[in-house]
Design a protein around this motif. Sequence first.
Motif, PDB file in Angstrom:
ATOM      1  N   ALA A  97       0.888  -1.168   0.170  1.00 28.46           N
ATOM      2  CA  ALA A  97      -0.117  -0.009   0.176  1.00 28.46           C
ATOM      3  C   ALA A  97       0.713   1.251  -0.152  1.00 28.46           C
ATOM      4  N   GLU A  98       1.993   1.014   0.942  1.00 26.86           N
ATOM      5  CA  GLU A  98       2.933   2.333   0.926  1.00 26.86           C
ATOM      6  C   GLU A  98       3.636   2.806  -0.289  1.00 26.86           C
ATOM      7  N   GLU A 100       2.682   1.463  -3.524  1.00 25.21           N
ATOM      8  CA  GLU A 100       2.011   1.812  -4.858  1.00 25.21           C
ATOM      9  C   GLU A 100       0.846   2.692  -4.634  1.00 25.21           C
ATOM     10  N   ASP A 101       1.007   3.519  -3.318  1.00 24.40           N
ATOM     11  CA  ASP A 101      -0.020   4.419  -2.995  1.00 24.40           C
ATOM     12  C   ASP A 101       0.277   5.792  -3.892  1.00 24.40           C
ATOM     13  N   GLU A 102      -0.854   6.108  -4.820  1.00 27.46           N
ATOM     14  CA  GLU A 102      -0.671   7.047  -5.938  1.00 27.46           C
ATOM     15  C   GLU A 102      -0.467   8.544  -5.310  1.00 27.46           C
ATOM     16  N   ARG A 103      -0.420   8.691  -4.036  1.00 27.83           N
ATOM     17  CA  ARG A 103      -0.067  10.234  -3.555  1.00 27.83           C
ATOM     18  C   ARG A 103       1.153   9.962  -3.147  1.00 27.83           C
ATOM     19  N   ASN A 104       1.781   9.039  -2.629  1.00 28.28           N
ATOM     20  CA  ASN A 104       3.176   8.810  -2.414  1.00 28.28           C
ATOM     21  C   ASN A 104       3.984   8.857  -3.809  1.00 28.28           C
TER      22      ASN A 104
ATOM     23  N   GLY B  24      -6.728  -0.049  -1.031  1.00 27.84           N
ATOM     24  CA  GLY B  24      -5.217  -0.083  -1.461  1.00 27.84           C
ATOM     25  C   GLY B  24      -4.347   1.040  -1.371  1.00 27.84           C
ATOM     26  N   VAL B  25      -4.847   1.990  -0.505  1.00 28.20           N
ATOM     27  CA  VAL B  25      -3.852   2.980  -0.374  1.00 28.20           C
ATOM     28  C   VAL B  25      -3.617   3.490   1.166  1.00 28.20           C
ATOM     29  N   THR B  26      -2.713   4.406   1.324  1.00 33.36           N
ATOM     30  CA  THR B  26      -2.434   4.620   2.739  1.00 33.36           C
ATOM     31  C   THR B  26      -3.351   5.497   3.554  1.00 33.36           C
ATOM     32  N   GLN B  28      -2.838   8.150   4.993  1.00 38.59           N
ATOM     33  CA  GLN B  28      -2.802   9.502   4.779  1.00 38.59           C
ATOM     34  C   GLN B  28      -3.388   9.922   3.500  1.00 38.59           C
ATOM     35  N   THR B  29      -3.303   9.290   2.654  1.00 39.47           N
ATOM     36  CA  THR B  29      -4.081   9.734   1.169  1.00 39.47           C
ATOM     37  C   THR B  29      -5.632   9.845   1.424  1.00 39.47           C
ATOM     38  N   SER B  32      -5.771  13.189   3.080  1.00 44.91           N
ATOM     39  CA  SER B  32      -5.578  14.377   2.131  1.00 44.91           C
ATOM     40  C   SER B  32      -6.666  14.444   1.282  1.00 44.91           C
ATOM     41  N   TYR B  38      -5.530  16.589  -1.853  1.00 43.65           N
ATOM     42  CA  TYR B  38      -4.994  15.817  -2.895  1.00 43.65           C
ATOM     43  C   TYR B  38      -6.394  15.322  -3.667  1.00 43.65           C
ATOM     44  N   THR B  39      -6.219  15.540  -4.985  1.00 43.06           N
ATOM     45  CA  THR B  39      -7.313  15.020  -5.939  1.00 43.06           C
ATOM     46  C   THR B  39      -7.073  13.346  -6.289  1.00 43.06           C
ATOM     47  N   ALA B  40      -8.108  12.710  -6.137  1.00 48.14           N
ATOM     48  CA  ALA B  40      -7.934  11.102  -6.146  1.00 48.14           C
ATOM     49  C   ALA B  40      -7.860  10.850  -7.957  1.00 48.14           C
ATOM     50  N   SER B  41      -7.130   9.900  -8.175  1.00 50.70           N
ATOM     51  CA  SER B  41      -7.205   9.641  -9.568  1.00 50.70           C
ATOM     52  C   SER B  41      -8.550   8.933  -9.905  1.00 50.70           C
ATOM     53  N   GLU B  43      -9.201   6.057 -11.173  1.00 50.05           N
ATOM     54  CA  GLU B  43      -9.087   4.874 -10.598  1.00 50.05           C
ATOM     55  C   GLU B  43      -9.454   4.645  -9.122  1.00 50.05           C
ATOM     56  N   LEU B  44      -8.878   5.762  -8.203  1.00 54.12           N
ATOM     57  CA  LEU B  44      -9.170   5.537  -6.893  1.00 54.12           C
ATOM     58  C   LEU B  44     -10.626   6.022  -6.689  1.00 54.12           C
TER      59      LEU B  44
END
Lengths: 163, 67
Positions: A97-98, A100-104, B24-26, B28-29, B32, B38-41, B43-44
């Motif tokens: 997750a860390e 492949e996270d898109e924000r990271n 499947g993200v952190t 923090q995302t 945000s 933060y603007t999600a893609s 896909e997200l």
Amino acid sequence: MLMKLFICEKTANLEEYKAKRRRRTWMYAGMAVLGVFTLLFDFLIVPRLVPQDTASGGFSKGLYLGAGAAMVVCGILMAWNNARSLRDEAKLKRYRAEEEDERNGAIMNRAIFSAAMVTMAVLYLVLVVAGVFSPMLVLFCVGVVLVFFVCMLAFQSYYSRKM
Amino acid sequence: MKTKIPELRKSRKLSQQELADAVGVTRQTITSIEVGKYTASLELAYKIAHYFGLMIEDVFDFSDGEE
């Protein structure tokens, strides 16, 4: 192949991610082996190339010794840590997750871009100042800038075909 | 971009970490996205909307960027 291992490309599932990390373990092991070769180069070849009682001899000996030892230690530690993470499913999910996270990924892209811009500005300043007293340093700066732009164009071409 | 994620999460008694794990993200995302930093893609955004069983436009408000 190398880029796929380290650039945060998304994996379809945990098994694919596991395989990616397994390949990475071998990469780190390879780094340790390269470190051993650097140490061998330091012990066997460097004394024959550079006289050891001079300042440059001491410098090159220390350079290869330091680089080789660092590569061996880091390679072994990273390979061990990576191999250990493969056994822990929960940890693996968190790493995935860390990583492949898109924000990271977006943060990393911006950080790399900003760092590249600052590096270019510093190189330009060094180039201007060194122009007065060190042609060697000027050539080095020009070389670094050239390598940067050649790499940038190559990656641009690679990604425009991929995306 | 405004989102209804905090309200949707609260109504389902879901933590940010649980939602993050599900898509499947952190964490923090998710934070945000919720505070609009933060603007999600696409896909997200789809994954989040799908997780709540809604359409993307029911979760995200795109009207800010419209001309």
